[in-house]
Design a protein around this motif. Structure first.
Motif, PDB file in Angstrom:
ATOM      1  N   GLY A 149      41.772  -2.921  38.596  1.00 55.18           N
ATOM      2  CA  GLY A 149      40.686  -1.995  38.894  1.00 55.18           C
ATOM      3  C   GLY A 149      40.830  -0.752  38.037  1.00 55.18           C
ATOM      4  O   GLY A 149      41.283  -0.800  36.907  1.00 55.18           O
ATOM      5  N   GLY A 150      40.446   0.376  38.596  1.00 49.47           N
ATOM      6  CA  GLY A 150      40.597   1.635  37.868  1.00 49.47           C
ATOM      7  C   GLY A 150      39.424   1.968  36.982  1.00 49.47           C
ATOM      8  O   GLY A 150      39.535   2.809  36.083  1.00 49.47           O
ATOM      9  N   GLY A 151      38.301   1.346  37.200  1.00 46.74           N
ATOM     10  CA  GLY A 151      37.095   1.631  36.437  1.00 46.74           C
ATOM     11  C   GLY A 151      35.952   0.828  37.002  1.00 46.74           C
ATOM     12  O   GLY A 151      36.131   0.018  37.907  1.00 46.74           O
ATOM     13  N   SER A 152      34.776   1.045  36.472  1.00 48.43           N
ATOM     14  CA  SER A 152      33.604   0.293  36.923  1.00 48.43           C
ATOM     15  C   SER A 152      33.708  -1.137  36.401  1.00 48.43           C
ATOM     16  O   SER A 152      33.799  -1.363  35.190  1.00 48.43           O
ATOM     17  N   ARG A 153      33.690  -2.102  37.311  1.00 41.56           N
ATOM     18  CA  ARG A 153      33.923  -3.489  36.927  1.00 41.56           C
ATOM     19  C   ARG A 153      32.662  -4.341  37.013  1.00 41.56           C
ATOM     20  O   ARG A 153      31.809  -4.130  37.858  1.00 41.56           O
ATOM     21  N   MET A 154      32.618  -5.328  36.143  1.00 38.96           N
ATOM     22  CA  MET A 154      31.646  -6.409  36.225  1.00 38.96           C
ATOM     23  C   MET A 154      32.439  -7.708  36.245  1.00 38.96           C
ATOM     24  O   MET A 154      33.304  -7.939  35.406  1.00 38.96           O
ATOM     25  N   ILE A 155      32.162  -8.563  37.228  1.00 39.18           N
ATOM     26  CA  ILE A 155      32.781  -9.881  37.296  1.00 39.18           C
ATOM     27  C   ILE A 155      31.782 -10.909  36.787  1.00 39.18           C
ATOM     28  O   ILE A 155      30.623 -10.917  37.207  1.00 39.18           O
ATOM     29  N   ALA A 156      32.218 -11.736  35.847  1.00 32.96           N
ATOM     30  CA  ALA A 156      31.383 -12.811  35.323  1.00 32.96           C
ATOM     31  C   ALA A 156      31.903 -14.141  35.849  1.00 32.96           C
ATOM     32  O   ALA A 156      33.102 -14.427  35.766  1.00 32.96           O
ATOM     33  N   PHE A 157      31.003 -14.940  36.402  1.00 30.16           N
ATOM     34  CA  PHE A 157      31.341 -16.286  36.873  1.00 30.16           C
ATOM     35  C   PHE A 157      30.277 -17.211  36.313  1.00 30.16           C
ATOM     36  O   PHE A 157      29.185 -17.338  36.867  1.00 30.16           O
ATOM     37  N   LEU A 158      30.609 -17.834  35.188  1.00 26.06           N
ATOM     38  CA  LEU A 158      29.621 -18.545  34.387  1.00 26.06           C
ATOM     39  C   LEU A 158      29.806 -20.058  34.487  1.00 26.06           C
ATOM     40  O   LEU A 158      30.648 -20.550  35.231  1.00 26.06           O
ATOM     41  N   GLY A 159      28.965 -20.786  33.741  1.00 28.82           N
ATOM     42  CA  GLY A 159      29.134 -22.225  33.626  1.00 28.82           C
ATOM     43  C   GLY A 159      28.551 -23.044  34.759  1.00 28.82           C
ATOM     44  O   GLY A 159      28.708 -24.259  34.795  1.00 28.82           O
ATOM     45  N   GLY A 160      27.901 -22.389  35.720  1.00 26.46           N
ATOM     46  CA  GLY A 160      27.385 -23.139  36.869  1.00 26.46           C
ATOM     47  C   GLY A 160      28.471 -23.575  37.831  1.00 26.46           C
ATOM     48  O   GLY A 160      28.217 -24.389  38.734  1.00 26.46           O
ATOM     49  N   THR A 161      29.689 -23.027  37.659  1.00 28.39           N
ATOM     50  CA  THR A 161      30.819 -23.438  38.502  1.00 28.39           C
ATOM     51  C   THR A 161      30.599 -23.114  39.973  1.00 28.39           C
ATOM     52  O   THR A 161      31.177 -23.757  40.850  1.00 28.39           O
ATOM     53  N   ILE A 162      29.736 -22.146  40.255  1.00 23.71           N
ATOM     54  CA  ILE A 162      29.426 -21.811  41.650  1.00 23.71           C
ATOM     55  C   ILE A 162      28.892 -23.037  42.391  1.00 23.71           C
ATOM     56  O   ILE A 162      29.053 -23.180  43.609  1.00 23.71           O
ATOM     57  N   GLY A 163      28.299 -23.981  41.640  1.00 26.00           N
ATOM     58  CA  GLY A 163      27.754 -25.196  42.246  1.00 26.00           C
ATOM     59  C   GLY A 163      28.811 -26.173  42.727  1.00 26.00           C
ATOM     60  O   GLY A 163      28.492 -27.112  43.452  1.00 26.00           O
ATOM     61  N   ASN A 164      30.080 -25.974  42.329  1.00 19.58           N
ATOM     62  CA  ASN A 164      31.142 -26.874  42.779  1.00 19.58           C
ATOM     63  C   ASN A 164      31.598 -26.577  44.198  1.00 19.58           C
ATOM     64  O   ASN A 164      32.406 -27.324  44.762  1.00 19.58           O
ATOM     65  N   PHE A 165      31.089 -25.497  44.783  1.00 25.02           N
ATOM     66  CA  PHE A 165      31.435 -25.138  46.159  1.00 25.02           C
ATOM     67  C   PHE A 165      30.387 -25.686  47.117  1.00 25.02           C
ATOM     68  O   PHE A 165      29.185 -25.583  46.861  1.00 25.02           O
ATOM     69  N   ALA A 166      30.852 -26.211  48.237  1.00 25.45           N
ATOM     70  CA  ALA A 166      29.938 -26.542  49.330  1.00 25.45           C
ATOM     71  C   ALA A 166      29.363 -25.242  49.887  1.00 25.45           C
ATOM     72  O   ALA A 166      29.943 -24.167  49.686  1.00 25.45           O
ATOM     73  N   PRO A 167      28.217 -25.293  50.591  1.00 24.25           N
ATOM     74  CA  PRO A 167      27.564 -24.056  51.026  1.00 24.25           C
ATOM     75  C   PRO A 167      28.461 -23.085  51.787  1.00 24.25           C
ATOM     76  O   PRO A 167      28.435 -21.872  51.518  1.00 24.25           O
ATOM     77  N   ASP A 168      29.270 -23.572  52.735  1.00 26.56           N
ATOM     78  CA  ASP A 168      30.135 -22.654  53.476  1.00 26.56           C
ATOM     79  C   ASP A 168      31.230 -22.078  52.592  1.00 26.56           C
ATOM     80  O   ASP A 168      31.571 -20.885  52.697  1.00 26.56           O
ATOM     81  N   GLU A 169      31.769 -22.889  51.679  1.00 27.34           N
ATOM     82  CA  GLU A 169      32.770 -22.399  50.732  1.00 27.34           C
ATOM     83  C   GLU A 169      32.155 -21.369  49.789  1.00 27.34           C
ATOM     84  O   GLU A 169      32.788 -20.373  49.443  1.00 27.34           O
ATOM     85  N   ARG A 170      30.919 -21.640  49.378  1.00 26.64           N
ATOM     86  CA  ARG A 170      30.217 -20.735  48.462  1.00 26.64           C
ATOM     87  C   ARG A 170      29.985 -19.382  49.122  1.00 26.64           C
ATOM     88  O   ARG A 170      30.205 -18.323  48.503  1.00 26.64           O
ATOM     89  N   ALA A 171      29.560 -19.394  50.366  1.00 25.63           N
ATOM     90  CA  ALA A 171      29.327 -18.138  51.093  1.00 25.63           C
ATOM     91  C   ALA A 171      30.621 -17.343  51.214  1.00 25.63           C
ATOM     92  O   ALA A 171      30.634 -16.117  51.016  1.00 25.63           O
TER      93      ALA A 171
END
Length: 320
Positions: A149-171
Motif C-alpha cells: 500500500g502506501g499510495g493510491s492503488r488500482m488492482i487489475a484482474f484481467l483475462g476473464g479469470t473472474i469467470g472461473n469462480f462460481a457465483p458465491d466464490e466470485r462474490a
C-alpha cells in the motif's frame, strides 16, 4: 538500474499441500471436480499460450485490443500511484496500462509461479526503469492483505479469470478485493460477455485439439506431483455451454471404467465409463450483471468498455 524485488508468501511446500487438499476433496466428491489452477505447470502454461493464438479463441486478442483502445480513457479517469495485477503471468497485456498510466510509481505483479513472476518482473523493470517493480508470490484468493500500500492503488484482474469462480466464490472474492482497498481506490476487471453458443463453445474446444491437451494436463500434474497413474488418453475433453448458469464447463469424460491410484494420498479412485469430471467453469456476463455484482461487493462502476462485437468488457470500478 535497480532490479525488481520479489516478496514470497507461497513456497513449494504450500503449493504441494494445496494440491493434495484439492485433489483429495475433488476426487472424493460426487460429481468429481478439480480446480483449473492445477492446469498450469510449465507444460500447461505452454499449452495455454498456444490456445491464446488459436483462431477460435477470441478472448485474449479481444481483451488486448480493447485495452489498447481504452487505456488512454482509463488513464484520464484514474491516476493511481500503484498498479497491482492479480495473476499477472507474463504481464504482457498489462504493459498497455503501464504505458498509459503516467502517474504510476510502482507496479506490483502477483502470481503463484515464482519463475513466471521473476521473469515478468525483470522484463517490466527493463522496459519501465522509472517504476519500482515489487513482485508478490502468493495465491491471490488468500493473501490480498499482503499487497503493498502506501499510495493510491488500482488492482487489475484481467483475462476473464473472474469467470472461473462460481457465483458465491466470485462474490466473496470481489468483496475481499474491496476490503483491502481504501475508498476511491480502483479495480480494472476484464470479463467475457454472454454471446452466441456457436462462438463460445469452439473457443474452448478447438479443432486442433490444443484445449483438449490443456484440459488433460491436470491429470499429468497429478501423476507427476502426487504419484498418480492416470492415463490421460483414456479421458475425452468435453466443453459445453450451460445457458442456465451462463458459463462454459470443461470436463474430462472417462472413456472406460477404471481405477486410478494416487500414491501420495493413499487413494484409489473409481471412474465409471462415461463419467464426467468438471475441471473448469468460465462464466460469461452481461454489463448490467457486472454492475450489480460490483455494487454488491462495495464498488461503483465508473465506466465499461466493450469491443465492437460485444464479446468482452473492461470495467473500471471505484471502491465506495
Amino acid at each position: 538500474m535497480t532490479s525488481a524485488t520479489i516478496e514470497v508468501h507461497l513456497v513449494e511446500d504450500d503449493l504441494l499441500s494445496a494440491l493434495r487438499s484439492d485433489v483429495l476433496t475433488g476426487l472424493t466428491s460426487s460429481p468429481k471436480v478439480l480446480p483449473p489452477k492445477w492446469f498450469y505447470d510449465a507444460r500447461g502454461s505452454e499449452l495455454f499460450d498456444q490456445i491464446t493464438r488459436l483462431p477460435e479463441y477470441y478472448p485474449t486478442r479481444t481483451e488486448s485490443a480493447l485495452l489498447h483502445r481504452s487505456a488512454g480513457e482509463i488513464a484520464a479517469l484514474a491516476k493511481p500511484d500503484i498498479l497491482v495485477e492479480l495473476g499477472s503471468g507474463s504481464a504482457e497485456k498489462t504493459r498497455t496500462l503501464l504505458t498509459a498510466l503516467d502517474s504510476l510509481r510502482m507496479f506490483v505483479p502477483q502470481d503463484f509461479s515464482p519463475a513466471a513472476l521473476e521473469e515478468a518482473a525483470t522484463a517490466v523493470k527493463s522496459e519501465y526503469p522509472h517504476l519500482v517493480v515489487h513482485g508478490v508470490v502468493s495465491d491471490f484468493t488468500e493473501t490480498l492483505h499482503n499487497l503493498p500500500g502506501g499510495g493510491s492503488r488500482m488492482i487489475a484482474f484481467l483475462g476473464g479469470t473472474i469467470g472461473n469462480f462460481a457465483p458465491d466464490e466470485r462474490a466473496e472474492f470481489l468483496s475481499s478485493i474491496r476490503a483491502v482497498l481504501q475508498p476511491g481506490e480502483q479495480l480494472v476487471l476484464g470479463a467475457g460477455l454472454v454471446i452466441d453458443e456457436s462462438v463460445l463453445v469452439p473457443a474452448y474446444d478447438d479443432a486442433a485439439g490444443v484445449t483438449a491437451e490443456f484440459n488433460r494436463n491436470v491429470l499429468r500434474v497429478i501423476n507427476s506431483r502426487l504419484g498418480g497413474n492416470f492415463d490421460p488418453d483414456a479421458f475425452r475433453h468435453v466443453a459445453r455451454w450451460d445457458a442456465q448458469n451462463n458459463w462454459i464447463e470443461m470436463r474430462l469424460e472417462a472413456t472406460k471404467a477404471m481405477t486410478v491410484r494416487i500414491e501420495d494420498l493413499d487413494l484409489d479412485v473409481q471412474f465409471a465409463a462415461g463419467e464426467q469430471m468438471r475441471t473448469e467453469i468460465s462464466a460469461k456476463f452481461t454489463t448490467d450483471g457486472l454492475r450489480s455484482e460490483l455494487a454488491t461487493a462495495g464498488f461503483e462502476t465508473t465506466h465499461i468498455w466493450t469491443d465492437d462485437l460485444d464479446r468482452f468488457a473492461l470495467v473500471l470500478a471505484t471502491a465506495r
